[in-house]
Design a protein around this motif. Structure first.
Motif, mmCIF file in Angstrom:
data_model
loop_
_atom_site.group_PDB
_atom_site.id
_atom_site.type_symbol
_atom_site.label_atom_id
_atom_site.label_comp_id
_atom_site.label_asym_id
_atom_site.label_seq_id
_atom_site.Cartn_x
_atom_site.Cartn_y
_atom_site.Cartn_z
ATOM 1 N N VAL A 42 0.831 -1.199 0.000
ATOM 2 C CA VAL A 42 0.000 0.000 0.000
ATOM 3 C C VAL A 42 0.870 1.255 0.000
ATOM 4 N N THR A 43 0.590 2.144 -0.952
ATOM 5 C CA THR A 43 1.294 3.427 -1.022
ATOM 6 C C THR A 43 0.348 4.606 -0.781
ATOM 7 N N PHE A 44 -0.959 4.339 -0.769
ATOM 8 C CA PHE A 44 -1.904 5.438 -0.553
ATOM 9 C C PHE A 44 -1.958 5.792 0.932
ATOM 10 N N PRO A 45 -2.395 7.021 1.250
ATOM 11 C CA PRO A 45 -2.400 7.444 2.652
ATOM 12 C C PRO A 45 -3.429 6.698 3.498
ATOM 13 N N LEU A 46 -3.042 6.464 4.734
ATOM 14 C CA LEU A 46 -3.924 5.869 5.731
ATOM 15 C C LEU A 46 -4.038 6.849 6.897
ATOM 16 N N THR A 47 -5.241 6.998 7.410
ATOM 17 C CA THR A 47 -5.427 7.850 8.582
ATOM 18 C C THR A 47 -5.250 7.018 9.842
ATOM 19 N N ALA A 48 -5.251 7.714 10.960
ATOM 20 C CA ALA A 48 -5.316 7.017 12.250
ATOM 21 C C ALA A 48 -6.655 6.291 12.318
ATOM 22 N N LYS A 49 -6.731 5.300 13.175
ATOM 23 C CA LYS A 49 -7.959 4.541 13.353
ATOM 24 C C LYS A 49 -9.072 5.478 13.817
ATOM 25 N N LEU A 50 -10.250 5.355 13.190
ATOM 26 C CA LEU A 50 -11.391 6.209 13.521
ATOM 27 C C LEU A 50 -12.642 5.378 13.766
ATOM 28 N N ASP A 51 -13.578 5.951 14.508
ATOM 29 C CA ASP A 51 -14.924 5.406 14.576
ATOM 30 C C ASP A 51 -15.692 5.973 13.392
#
Length: 165
Positions: free
Chosen positions: A90-99
């Motif tokens: 994976v090269t696309f951005p990931l955010t922090a874990k969210l609800d």
């Protein structure tokens, strides 16, 4: 909703404060709630293919890890990053874990879940790998339920329409 949606505060998986506008650079984006231990997790491969195919044209996949569905994203930020990199490149951005649902749903998902899918149904995220296509100005132009494969003709057609408009 458009400009406001792009300006909502987010945090990347590595802890850096950001916004959708910064993550997408003003191009169209596919926002997807993701999980590492789900039957739909192989969709990561198709999401990465979309990123590779359309990224040079200003398109960005944005993965949003969520642990609200049967605890299928239990890992730490480091574990999630390692899994995504090692397993799916994976090269696309990931955010922090969210609800994404409920009283603690992130404002992004409070807005996204108000958008109906092709059947006209809005409401809570059904499961991991639900997808929303945003225009470059932040308008939600399509919502795809989890079972819709990222490389399906309807997703590709919707993305391509945003790239040519």
């Amino acid at each position: 909703m458009s400009t406001d949606l792009l300006g909502l505060p987010l945090t990347t998986l590595d802890g850096t404060p950001t916004t959708l506008a910064e993550l997408t650079g003003g191009g169209p984006a596919l926002v997807v709630n993701v999980a590492s231990r789900c039957g739909l997790t192989p969709q990561y491969a198709q999401l990465q293919e979309l990123q590779q195919e359309y990224g040079s044209r200003g398109f960005t996949v944005v993965g949003v890890p969520c642990n609200q569905f049967a605890g299928q994203e239990p890992g730490t930020a480091e574990e999630i990053a390692s899994f995504c990199s090692a397993t799916y490149d994976v090269t696309f951005p990931l955010t922090a874990k969210l609800d994404v649902n409920g009283p603690h749903a992130h404002p992004l998902f409070q807005e996204l879940t108000a958008v109906p899918d092709v059947a006209g149904e809005a409401g809570p995220v059904a499961w991991n790998f639900e997808k929303w296509l945003l225009s470059g100005t932040g308008d939600v132009v399509a919502r795809f339920r989890p079972q819709t494969q990222p490389d399906s003709p309807e997703v590709r057609t919707a993305i391509e329409a945003q790239l040519t408009s």
